[in-house]
Design an enzyme around this catalytic site. Structure first.
Site, PDB file in Angstrom:
ATOM      1  N   THR A  72       7.750   4.541   4.482  1.00 24.98           N
ATOM      2  CA  THR A  72       8.971   5.308   4.750  1.00 24.98           C
ATOM      3  C   THR A  72       8.660   6.605   5.468  1.00 24.98           C
ATOM      4  OG1 THR A  72      10.021   4.357   2.822  1.00 24.98           O
ATOM      5  CG2 THR A  72      10.943   6.416   3.614  1.00 24.98           C
ATOM      6  N   SER A 113       3.881  -0.901   2.463  1.00 22.02           N
ATOM      7  CA  SER A 113       2.784  -1.106   1.518  1.00 22.02           C
ATOM      8  C   SER A 113       3.026  -2.287   0.588  1.00 22.02           C
ATOM      9  CB  SER A 113       2.520   0.164   0.713  1.00 22.02           C
ATOM     10  OG  SER A 113       3.572   0.438  -0.172  1.00 22.02           O
ATOM     11  N   THR A 168       5.349   4.193  -0.308  1.00 20.40           N
ATOM     12  CA  THR A 168       5.275   4.614  -1.714  1.00 20.40           C
ATOM     13  C   THR A 168       5.208   3.449  -2.696  1.00 20.40           C
ATOM     14  OG1 THR A 168       7.680   4.750  -1.863  1.00 20.40           O
ATOM     15  CG2 THR A 168       6.496   6.792  -1.297  1.00 20.40           C
ATOM     16  N   ASP A 169       5.609   2.254  -2.253  1.00 23.71           N
ATOM     17  CA  ASP A 169       5.729   1.142  -3.211  1.00 23.71           C
ATOM     18  C   ASP A 169       4.439   0.837  -3.954  1.00 23.71           C
ATOM     19  OD1 ASP A 169       8.301   0.942  -2.332  1.00 23.71           O
ATOM     20  OD2 ASP A 169       8.166  -1.150  -1.663  1.00 23.71           O
TER      21      ASP A 169
END
Ligand code: GLU
Length: 331
Positions: free
Chosen positions: A15, A62, A95-96
Site C-alpha cells: 500500500t 505482500s 503490511t499484510d
C-alpha cells in the site's frame, strides 16, 4: 565521521506504493504501482535525515510472498548490511505479512546494523495517508545509533516494534500493528525513544544465517474450528514437513482430529500446537499429552510466526524434536 547516516531503502510494493483513484480512497486503490523513487519523491524531508540509496527489489503485494521471496529479500538485505558504507536498511513492504518477513529477517540476518521494515495502511494518494510519515520515521530509526543491536524493527503509527512480537491486528485502521507486550518505543519528532528491549535471541545470536540458507522446508498451518474435517489434516500428510495447528484457546485439539495429528507426527511431520487467539502461551502437556504424541508446542508465537520459526529450526541438519521444541522458548 559522516554528517548523515547512509541508508538503503529497498522497495517491495504494498500500500505504501499504492495509488487510489481519489483522495477519498483510503482502502480501495491499486497496490504496488509506485516505485520506491516515486514514493520518496513526495518526501523531500527524508534527504535531510540520511544519504539515501534506493533499490526496487520487488513490486507486489505482500500477500503473494512465498519462501522464495523471503530468501530473496533476506539475501539482498544481508548484502547491503555487509557494505561498510551502509549504516542501516529500510525495507518498504505491504503490511499484510510484514510480521512474517520481519521475523524471518530478525532470526537470520547477521548484523547489528538497524533494519527497519515499514508499510502503510493508506496509499500516499489518500487523505491523511500514513505512508510518508511512516517512511520518514523508519528512516529516522534506521539511521539512529540507538537502534543498533535491537534486531529487526517494524515502525508504524509512531511506534517501534520488535519483529519478534509485532502482529497486524486490524485490517484497515492506521493503528493496525500491536505487540502483546507493547512497542519497544516511540518515534517522537524524528527521534527514536526506546523504553525496553526484547529478551529473546535474534540476528547475530541465532544459529541461522541467511547467507547459508538456500531453501526452506515446507510448513503449513491448519486453522481450527469445531467442525473442521479430519481430511483437512490428512490432505497435508505426505505433502508437508511441518504442520502448525492453530488450535482454539490454549491450542486445543478437537477429539476427532487427534488421530490425524498423531498419525502426522508418527509419519515424521513436525506437529506444532499453537493458538488461534492471537496472544498468550500454549502449555506443553497441558490440554494434550504432547510428549506422548510427539508433538511440539509454541511458547507465545502466533501461528504465522510459528511457521517461520519451525522452518528455520528444521533447516540444515535433521533435528531431534526436543531441539525444535527448545527453539520456541529461545527465540
Ligand atoms: N496488498 C497489500 C500488501 O501488500 C495490502 C496491505 C498494505 O500494504 O497495507 O500487504
Amino acid at each position: 565521521m559522516r554528517d548523515k547516516p547512509n541508508i538503503v531503502v529497498l522497495g517491495t510494493g504494498g500500500t505504501i506504493a499504492g495509488r487510489g483513484a481519489s483522495h477519498a480512497n483510503t482502502a480501495a486503490y491499486a497496490c504496488s504501482v509506485l516505485t520506491i523513487d516515486e514514493v520518496l519523491a513526495v518526501l523531500p524531508q527524508a534527504h535531510a535525515l540520511a544519504n539515501l540509496r534506493t533499490e526496487q527489489l520487488l513490486q507486489t503485494g505482500s500477500e503473494n510472498f512465498n519462501n522464495e521471496h523471503l530468501l530473496l529479500i533476506g539475501k539482498r538485505v544481508s548484502d547491503m548490511l555487509e557494505d561498510a558504507d551502509v549504516d542501516g536498511v529500510v525495507l518498504t513492504h505491504g503490511t499484510d505479512t510484514i510480521e512474517e518477513t520481519a521475523y524471518f529477517l530478525h532470526l537470520t540476518l547477521k548484523s547489528v546494523k538497524p533494519v527497519v521494515v515499514v508499510g502503510s495502511m493508506r496509499p500516499p494518494s489518500a487523505m491523511s495517508s500514513d505512508a510518508s510519515l511512516n517512511l520518514y520515521e523508519a528512516i529516522c530509526v534506521a539511521g539512529h545509533p540507538a537502534s543498533r543491536g535491537r534486531g529487526v524493527l517494524v515502525v508504524s503509527n509512531d511506534e517501534i516494534h520488535t519483529a519478534r512480537d509485532v502482529v497486524k491486528t486490524n485490517s484497515f485502521k492506521l493503528e493496525a500493528f500491536g505487540s502483546p507486550y507493547g512497542p519497544l518505543g516511540y518515534v517522537v519528532e524524528g527521534q527514536p525513544r526506546y523504553y525496553r528491549t526484547t529478551s529473546r535471541d535474534h540476528t547475530v545470536m541465532t544459529p541461522w544465517s541467511i547467507d547459508r540458507i538456500e531453501s526452506l522446508p515446507k510448513v503449513d498451518i491448519v486453522y481450527a474450528y469445531g467442525a473442521l474435517d479430519e481430511q483437512a489434516i490428512v490432505t497435508f500428510l505426505g505433502n508437508t514437513d511441518g504442520l502448525v495447528y492453530a488450535g482454539t484457546g490454549n491450542g486445543n485439539v478437537a477429539e476427532h482430529l487427534v488421530g490425524a495429528l498423531r498419525r502426522a507426527a508418527r509419519d515424521g511431520v513436525q506437529v506444532v500446537r499453537a493458538s488461534r487467539t492471537g496472544s498468550g502461551v500454549v502449555v506443553r502437556d497441558g490440554a494434550q499429552p504432547d510428549s506422548d504424541y510427539g508433538w511440539i508446542v509454541v511458547d507465545d508465537q502466533v501461528p504465522q510466526k510459528a511457521r517461520i520459526l519451525l522452518m528455520l529450526a528444521m533447516s540444515g541438519e535433521p533435528k531431534e524434536r526436543d531441539a525444535l521444541q527448545a527453539a520456541f522458548h529461545r527465540y
